[in-house]
Design a protein around this motif. Sequence first.
Motif, mmCIF file in Angstrom:
data_model
loop_
_atom_site.group_PDB
_atom_site.id
_atom_site.type_symbol
_atom_site.label_atom_id
_atom_site.label_comp_id
_atom_site.label_asym_id
_atom_site.label_seq_id
_atom_site.Cartn_x
_atom_site.Cartn_y
_atom_site.Cartn_z
ATOM 1 N N THR A 1 -12.914 2.056 -8.951
ATOM 2 C CA THR A 1 -11.888 3.221 -9.027
ATOM 3 C C THR A 1 -12.779 4.248 -8.169
ATOM 4 O O THR A 1 -12.509 5.604 -7.843
ATOM 5 N N ASP B 1 -14.551 6.036 -4.864
ATOM 6 C CA ASP B 1 -14.076 6.092 -3.467
ATOM 7 C C ASP B 1 -15.326 6.500 -2.511
ATOM 8 O O ASP B 1 -15.371 7.871 -2.346
ATOM 9 N N THR C 1 -2.728 7.696 -4.915
ATOM 10 C CA THR C 1 -3.972 8.419 -5.283
ATOM 11 C C THR C 1 -4.787 7.106 -5.809
ATOM 12 O O THR C 1 -6.004 7.149 -5.689
ATOM 13 N N VAL D 1 -7.068 4.288 -6.258
ATOM 14 C CA VAL D 1 -7.860 3.748 -5.118
ATOM 15 C C VAL D 1 -8.013 2.241 -5.449
ATOM 16 O O VAL D 1 -8.110 1.309 -4.361
ATOM 17 N N LYS E 1 0.786 -1.123 -0.004
ATOM 18 C CA LYS E 1 0.049 -0.062 0.029
ATOM 19 C C LYS E 1 0.752 1.222 0.023
ATOM 20 O O LYS E 1 0.403 2.282 -0.412
ATOM 21 N N ILE F 1 -9.031 13.364 -1.599
ATOM 22 C CA ILE F 1 -8.258 12.587 -2.394
ATOM 23 C C ILE F 1 -6.866 13.027 -1.999
ATOM 24 O O ILE F 1 -6.281 14.327 -2.183
ATOM 25 N N ARG G 1 -9.240 8.058 -8.903
ATOM 26 C CA ARG G 1 -10.248 7.846 -7.987
ATOM 27 C C ARG G 1 -11.197 9.230 -8.111
ATOM 28 O O ARG G 1 -11.059 10.011 -8.317
ATOM 29 N N PHE H 1 -5.638 0.085 -3.128
ATOM 30 C CA PHE H 1 -6.195 -0.330 -1.663
ATOM 31 C C PHE H 1 -7.357 -1.233 -1.862
ATOM 32 O O PHE H 1 -7.467 -2.396 -1.104
ATOM 33 N N HIS H 2 -8.256 -1.089 -2.786
ATOM 34 C CA HIS H 2 -9.379 -1.925 -2.799
ATOM 35 C C HIS H 2 -8.948 -3.370 -2.978
ATOM 36 O O HIS H 2 -9.486 -4.309 -2.347
#
Length: 360
Positions: free
Chosen positions: A280, A282, A102, A104, A97, A291, A245, A107-108
């Motif tokens: 994409t 968030d 930026t 996303v 991570k 963001i 994002r 992270f997902h």
Amino acid sequence: MKVKIDGVEKNFRSVWFEDGKLFLIDQTKLPHKFEIFVSDDYRKTAEAIKNMIVRGAPAIGAVGAYGMVQVVKNAEENADNLNEFLDLVRKGSEVLKNTRPTAVNLFHAIDEVLQSVIDHNEVNGSYEIALEVANKIVETTVNSAYRIGVFGEKLIKNGYGISTHCNAGWLACVDWGTALAPIYLAHRNGKNIHVYPDETRPRNQGFLTAWELEQEGVPYTLVIDNDTQHFEDGSVDIVIVGADRIARNGDVANKIGTRQRAIVAKEYGIPFYVAAPLETFDLNAKSGKDIAIEERSVDEILYSRGLNREGSIVSVLSGFEKCKTRNLAFDVTPAKYIEGIITEKGIVNPDEKEILSLFE
Ligand code: MRU
């Protein structure tokens, strides 16, 4: 998508995984050299994300997912019990991570694989579960890109000129692309189109877009970032860009320079569309203000990279060492400049109600 190497056409994805090894088309070498980067360790995979060997939000997500499979393998080899194993898996996920903030999708994807391993709650079988979840994420990424193409293609009429920024093609998305998927389908459906990618300083992702279009035989003209002449003279009928994002109010973070394209498009009455999969979005970000915008090394601005006459990729100093500058990698385009967001579920207005309806 197809790539011609030494005159022979071959099908490629930009990211794939085999026997614990991650394979990436090295995007730092294109358009000059077509090379495959191989990583068999999650730390090397994290470095590949940081150094942009792989780039583009959906592709970074795919690599985050496969990086987690490597994290699990490493934890299996080094832990003596379940607690130690889960601790190593969590620590490995942080390494992946802590690469780019930026997009996303990263992270997902990491969180989805991590959660599947936590839920399994056993060392035995964790690797297989992580691999299954990662493969599912990547197949969804590819299918979503194709569906975005199907919905977006309807916006492109015969004879259209299309402007795009950065690279939101198959290199950035494993296959097809987001902004480029509608363009590929329009071209394959026989529509007469012309694409205007811009250079996208300082990393020049526009050359990746031009390289992709060249491989596919789509007519294009690469323009410099400051060129708005093709907006003014009627060459451009529609703008389609990708996203890193999207906030729940429809504000979009994408490669720096996107916002000025959107503002200019509005001035000339040209519809400005964003193409992105649900991954994409968030929903925790109320607006673009929430963001995180990545700031990268100023060397990317001060040094230019390219092929020298001897055929080697080299860096040369374009600025001067003490030159004060700042390298923000993304900007936020306010929802008011965006005509619609093309997703795998259809095209929505950039507002909270329509965005939330995508997740029902
Ligand atoms: O810094 P990059 O090259 O990873 O940034 C990529 C972009 O901004 C793309 O437009 C975005 O990820 C959409 S890719 C389908």
